[in-house]
Design an enzyme around this catalytic site. Structure first.
Site, PDB file in Angstrom:
ATOM      1  N   ALA A  22       0.832  -1.213   0.000  1.00 52.04           N
ATOM      2  CA  ALA A  22       0.000   0.000   0.000  1.00 52.04           C
ATOM      3  C   ALA A  22       0.863   1.259   0.000  1.00 52.04           C
ATOM      4  CB  ALA A  22      -0.941  -0.001   1.198  1.00 52.04           C
ATOM      5  N   SER A  92      -0.107  -4.684  10.548  1.00 49.81           N
ATOM      6  CA  SER A  92      -0.920  -4.648  11.784  1.00 49.81           C
ATOM      7  C   SER A  92      -2.417  -4.777  11.460  1.00 49.81           C
ATOM      8  CB  SER A  92      -0.625  -3.390  12.600  1.00 49.81           C
ATOM      9  OG  SER A  92      -0.470  -2.223  11.821  1.00 49.81           O
TER      10      SER A  92
HETATM   11  P1  ADP Z   1       4.333  -1.419   2.084  1.00 47.02           P
HETATM   12  O1  ADP Z   1       5.418  -0.938   3.017  1.00 47.02           O
HETATM   13  O2  ADP Z   1       2.980  -0.886   2.449  1.00 47.02           O
HETATM   14  O3  ADP Z   1       4.330  -2.905   1.871  1.00 47.02           O
HETATM   15  P2  ADP Z   1       5.980  -0.220   0.036  1.00 47.02           P
HETATM   16  O4  ADP Z   1       6.229   1.170   0.555  1.00 47.02           O
HETATM   17  O5  ADP Z   1       7.062  -1.238   0.259  1.00 47.02           O
HETATM   18  O6  ADP Z   1       4.599  -0.757   0.654  1.00 47.02           O
HETATM   19  O7  ADP Z   1       5.653  -0.180  -1.520  1.00 47.02           O
HETATM   20  C1  ADP Z   1       4.685   0.681  -2.056  1.00 47.02           C
HETATM   21  C2  ADP Z   1       4.929   0.857  -3.548  1.00 47.02           C
HETATM   22  O8  ADP Z   1       3.918   1.706  -4.086  1.00 47.02           O
HETATM   23  C3  ADP Z   1       6.270   1.522  -3.852  1.00 47.02           C
HETATM   24  O9  ADP Z   1       6.824   0.888  -4.982  1.00 47.02           O
HETATM   25  C4  ADP Z   1       5.876   2.978  -4.182  1.00 47.02           C
HETATM   26  O10 ADP Z   1       6.775   3.597  -5.050  1.00 47.02           O
HETATM   27  C5  ADP Z   1       4.498   2.796  -4.804  1.00 47.02           C
HETATM   28  N1  ADP Z   1       3.622   3.976  -4.676  1.00 47.02           N
HETATM   29  C6  ADP Z   1       2.926   4.555  -5.682  1.00 47.02           C
HETATM   30  N2  ADP Z   1       2.231   5.619  -5.237  1.00 47.02           N
HETATM   31  C7  ADP Z   1       2.485   5.723  -3.933  1.00 47.02           C
HETATM   32  C8  ADP Z   1       2.063   6.637  -2.926  1.00 47.02           C
HETATM   33  N3  ADP Z   1       1.238   7.656  -3.183  1.00 47.02           N
HETATM   34  N4  ADP Z   1       2.507   6.436  -1.663  1.00 47.02           N
HETATM   35  C9  ADP Z   1       3.357   5.415  -1.365  1.00 47.02           C
HETATM   36  N5  ADP Z   1       3.786   4.517  -2.262  1.00 47.02           N
HETATM   37  C10 ADP Z   1       3.367   4.660  -3.558  1.00 47.02           C
END
Ligand code: ADP
Length: 185
Positions: A22, A92
């Site tokens: 996300a 969580s």
């Molecule tokens: P999580 O920690 O929730 O598993 P990540 O941060 O590892 O997710 O990965 C989220 C992915 O979504 C990344 O590749 C990021 O570049 C992409 N993304 C696209 N738009 C957004 C946004 N608005 N906010 C955060 N991530 C984003």
């Protein structure tokens, strides 16, 4: 020589919850960078990293997930009571445990990092959705395990509709407006 004042003001627990992919880690790091620029003490507690250290050996049953989240909450609380902004990025998935932490800590700010499951799946940052759908990973949140959305989070970031920068700005603005940053920096 003038004694340096000992500052021991309360910090903040910034708790980012949401599905895998996300955007929790991305936004946590972005917010951390922004707060550091403003002179805040910041620590990021990333769920994936915690599982390789503090929670090594725990699995993904409800009981283990709850234990994991309580451990992260315990550390976040130690940090925040010493003036640190503790930023947690962890799925969580259970509302009850998040609410328990809200009740038992000070300055708990819940941020729902929201993106539709289909968007998280299409990002599949770590290739986990493909594996979960192929049945190679059991108890995968959103696929074969529940995710309970926050009912009253302080902030919701819609990461499918806004850029990373916009989401980071939204969180930092909230902290600023509520006086969390002034207190800490
Ligand atoms: P999580 O920690 O929730 O598993 P990540 O941060 O590892 O997710 O990965 C989220 C992915 O979504 C990344 O590749 C990021 O570049 C992409 N993304 C696209 N738009 C957004 C946004 N608005 N906010 C955060 N991530 C984003």
């Amino acid at each position: 020589m003038k004694e340096k004042a000992i500052m021991n003001h309360q910090g903040t627990i910034l708790w980012l919850t949401g599905l895998s992919g996300a955007g929790k880690t991305t936004i946590a790091n972005g917010v951390a960078q922004e707060l550091q620029k403003r002179g805040c003490l910041v620590e990021v507690l990333d769920g994936d990293l915690i599982r390789t250290h503090l929670s090594q050996g725990l699995g993904f049953s409800k009981k283990d997930r709850d234990t994991n989240v309580r451990r992260i909450g315990f550390v976040a609380n130690l940090l925040s009571r010493n003036g640190v902004v503790a930023i947690v990025a962890a799925i969580s998935p259970y509302r009850e445990i998040r609410d328990e932490l809200r009740q038992t800590t000070t300055n708990f700010v819940e941020v729902y990092i929201q993106a539709p499951l289909a968007v998280c799946e299409s990002r599949d940052v770590k290739g986990l959705y493909a594996k979960a759908k192929a049945g190679q990973i059991k108890h995968f949140t959103g696929i074969s395990d529940p995710y309970e959305e926050p009912l009253n989070p302080e902030v919701i970031c819609f990461t499918d509709r806004f850029t990373i920068e916009e989401c980071v700005y939204q969180v930092v603005s909230y902290l600023d407006y509520q006086g969390h940053i002034r207190h800490n920096c």
